[in-house]
Scaffold this motif. Structure first.
Motif, mmCIF file in Angstrom:
data_model
loop_
_atom_site.group_PDB
_atom_site.id
_atom_site.type_symbol
_atom_site.label_atom_id
_atom_site.label_comp_id
_atom_site.label_asym_id
_atom_site.label_seq_id
_atom_site.Cartn_x
_atom_site.Cartn_y
_atom_site.Cartn_z
ATOM 1 N N ARG A 261 54.770 39.303 8.575
ATOM 2 C CA ARG A 261 55.755 38.790 9.526
ATOM 3 C C ARG A 261 56.882 38.100 8.770
ATOM 4 N N ARG A 262 56.510 37.327 7.760
ATOM 5 C CA ARG A 262 57.518 36.608 6.973
ATOM 6 C C ARG A 262 58.267 37.536 6.030
ATOM 7 N N HIS A 263 57.600 38.601 5.570
ATOM 8 C CA HIS A 263 58.193 39.520 4.578
ATOM 9 C C HIS A 263 57.951 40.957 4.999
ATOM 10 N N PRO A 264 58.743 41.473 5.922
ATOM 11 C CA PRO A 264 58.532 42.837 6.438
ATOM 12 C C PRO A 264 58.568 43.906 5.345
ATOM 13 N N ASP A 265 59.202 43.627 4.213
ATOM 14 C CA ASP A 265 59.306 44.617 3.136
ATOM 15 C C ASP A 265 58.084 44.649 2.209
ATOM 16 N N LEU A 266 57.213 43.653 2.352
ATOM 17 C CA LEU A 266 56.063 43.596 1.443
ATOM 18 C C LEU A 266 55.181 44.826 1.617
ATOM 19 N N PHE A 267 54.817 45.450 0.509
ATOM 20 C CA PHE A 267 53.936 46.621 0.578
ATOM 21 C C PHE A 267 52.479 46.174 0.671
ATOM 22 N N VAL A 268 51.841 46.563 1.753
ATOM 23 C CA VAL A 268 50.414 46.296 1.922
ATOM 24 C C VAL A 268 49.717 47.646 2.024
ATOM 25 N N SER A 269 48.771 47.865 1.138
ATOM 26 C CA SER A 269 48.091 49.153 1.102
ATOM 27 C C SER A 269 47.336 49.422 2.406
ATOM 28 N N VAL A 270 47.426 50.647 2.905
ATOM 29 C CA VAL A 270 46.637 51.063 4.076
ATOM 30 C C VAL A 270 45.415 51.810 3.553
ATOM 31 N N SER A 271 44.246 51.250 3.790
ATOM 32 C CA SER A 271 43.011 51.829 3.281
ATOM 33 C C SER A 271 42.585 53.035 4.107
ATOM 34 N N ALA A 272 41.756 53.866 3.490
ATOM 35 C CA ALA A 272 41.084 54.936 4.231
ATOM 36 C C ALA A 272 39.687 54.433 4.570
ATOM 37 N N THR A 273 39.169 54.805 5.722
ATOM 38 C CA THR A 273 37.815 54.407 6.084
ATOM 39 C C THR A 273 37.143 55.466 6.933
ATOM 40 N N THR A 274 35.804 55.476 6.853
ATOM 41 C CA THR A 274 35.040 56.404 7.700
ATOM 42 C C THR A 274 34.609 55.727 8.999
ATOM 43 N N ARG A 275 34.893 54.427 9.159
ATOM 44 C CA ARG A 275 34.452 53.796 10.407
ATOM 45 C C ARG A 275 35.377 54.168 11.564
ATOM 46 N N ALA A 276 34.849 54.045 12.766
ATOM 47 C CA ALA A 276 35.626 54.398 13.957
ATOM 48 C C ALA A 276 36.665 53.321 14.229
ATOM 49 N N PRO A 277 37.808 53.706 14.777
ATOM 50 C CA PRO A 277 38.829 52.699 15.114
ATOM 51 C C PRO A 277 38.325 51.725 16.179
ATOM 52 N N ARG A 278 38.701 50.461 16.044
ATOM 53 C CA ARG A 278 38.444 49.480 17.108
ATOM 54 C C ARG A 278 39.585 49.592 18.116
ATOM 55 N N PRO A 279 39.367 49.087 19.316
ATOM 56 C CA PRO A 279 40.444 49.139 20.296
ATOM 57 C C PRO A 279 41.727 48.536 19.728
ATOM 58 N N GLY A 280 42.821 49.238 19.877
ATOM 59 C CA GLY A 280 44.105 48.720 19.407
ATOM 60 C C GLY A 280 44.452 49.139 17.987
ATOM 61 N N GLU A 281 43.472 49.659 17.250
ATOM 62 C CA GLU A 281 43.761 50.089 15.875
ATOM 63 C C GLU A 281 44.390 51.478 15.878
ATOM 64 N N GLU A 282 45.400 51.640 15.018
ATOM 65 C CA GLU A 282 46.160 52.880 14.981
ATOM 66 C C GLU A 282 45.974 53.588 13.650
ATOM 67 N N ASP A 283 45.782 54.893 13.716
ATOM 68 C CA ASP A 283 45.623 55.681 12.498
ATOM 69 C C ASP A 283 46.913 55.644 11.677
ATOM 70 N N GLY A 284 46.767 55.358 10.388
ATOM 71 C CA GLY A 284 47.939 55.314 9.510
ATOM 72 C C GLY A 284 48.602 53.948 9.472
ATOM 73 N N VAL A 285 48.214 53.065 10.401
ATOM 74 C CA VAL A 285 48.791 51.722 10.431
ATOM 75 C C VAL A 285 47.757 50.705 9.938
ATOM 76 N N HIS A 286 46.638 50.609 10.661
ATOM 77 C CA HIS A 286 45.584 49.685 10.255
ATOM 78 C C HIS A 286 44.708 50.308 9.167
ATOM 79 N N TYR A 287 44.399 51.563 9.366
ATOM 80 C CA TYR A 287 43.618 52.347 8.399
ATOM 81 C C TYR A 287 44.030 53.804 8.535
#
Ligand code: 5GP
Length: 187
Positions: free
Chosen positions: A27-53
């Motif tokens: 929020r403070r640094h929109p340009d900061l690169f934060v790695s998006v991990s890959a996972t085999t777990r199912a998405p939780r409600p509200g989680e978006e593919d390619g965004v959270h994981y």
């Protein structure tokens, strides 16, 4: 942006609030690169593919590992596979920008070996009781899963001495400011 580009790894026991700190950093640094991990777990409600994981099948995950496309990967809580795609992190560092990874202890150790110049940061709760409270309070896991996560958290807390820096998550704004300083980000 950062004065010196570096790979910063954020680890710490489950439910300590790493996700909240990363969200506040973004929020403070929109340009900061934060790695998006890959996972085999199912998405939780509200989680978006390619965004959270990147939500992938086990077959696909194993294919990525075999192809050398994971910087690190681990089986977390004895249940699912999680890993950091190598390409985006390397591209960011090559471009002279810092990269942030939020991963588990196993993964942090692998990064230490693969990239000794990485800075390992351990987020700790103000107390064990507070960590237990946060784990119960989240309420997204069943009893068995919660017990497993607490057991993992105990093991993880014991590893704090292996890290370069420790940040106490007593207050989100304060802890985030400390991370800004570690990442070399100006307010
Ligand atoms: P959750 O399922 O709650 O999103 O995440 C569970 C755990 O997986 C967290 O402790 C988190 O740090 C860890 N994790 C998330 N992404 C990665 C990753 O790319 N690599 C590793 N080693 N652990 C990860």
């Amino acid at each position: 942006m950062s004065t010196q580009a570096r790979l910063v790894v954020l680890a710490g026991p489950t439910a300590v609030g790493k996700g909240t700190l990363v969200a506040e950093l973004r929020r403070r640094h929109p340009d900061l690169f934060v790695s998006v991990s890959a996972t085999t777990r199912a998405p939780r409600p509200g989680e978006e593919d390619g965004v959270h994981y990147h939500f992938v099948t086990r077959d696909r995950f194993e294919e990525l590992v075999r192809g050398g496309q994971m910087l690190e990967w681990a089986e977390v809580h004895g249940a699912n596979l999680y890993g950091t795609p190598r390409g985006p992190v390397e591209a960011e560092l090559a471009a002279g920008r810092s990269a942030l990874l939020e991963i588990d202890l196993d993964g942090a150790r692998q990064v230490r070996t693969a990239m000794p110049e990485a800075l390992l940061v351990f987020v700790v709760p103000p107390s064990w009781e507070e960590l237990e409270r946060r784990l119960v309070g989240r309420g997204t896991e069943g009893e068995e899963e919660r017990a497993r996560r607490l057991a993992t958290a105990k093991v993880e807390l014991a590893a704090r001495a292996e890290f370069d820096r420790e940040v106490v998550n007593d207050d989100v704004a304060r802890a985030t400011s400390e991370l800004e300083e570690i990442l070399g980000l100006a307010r």
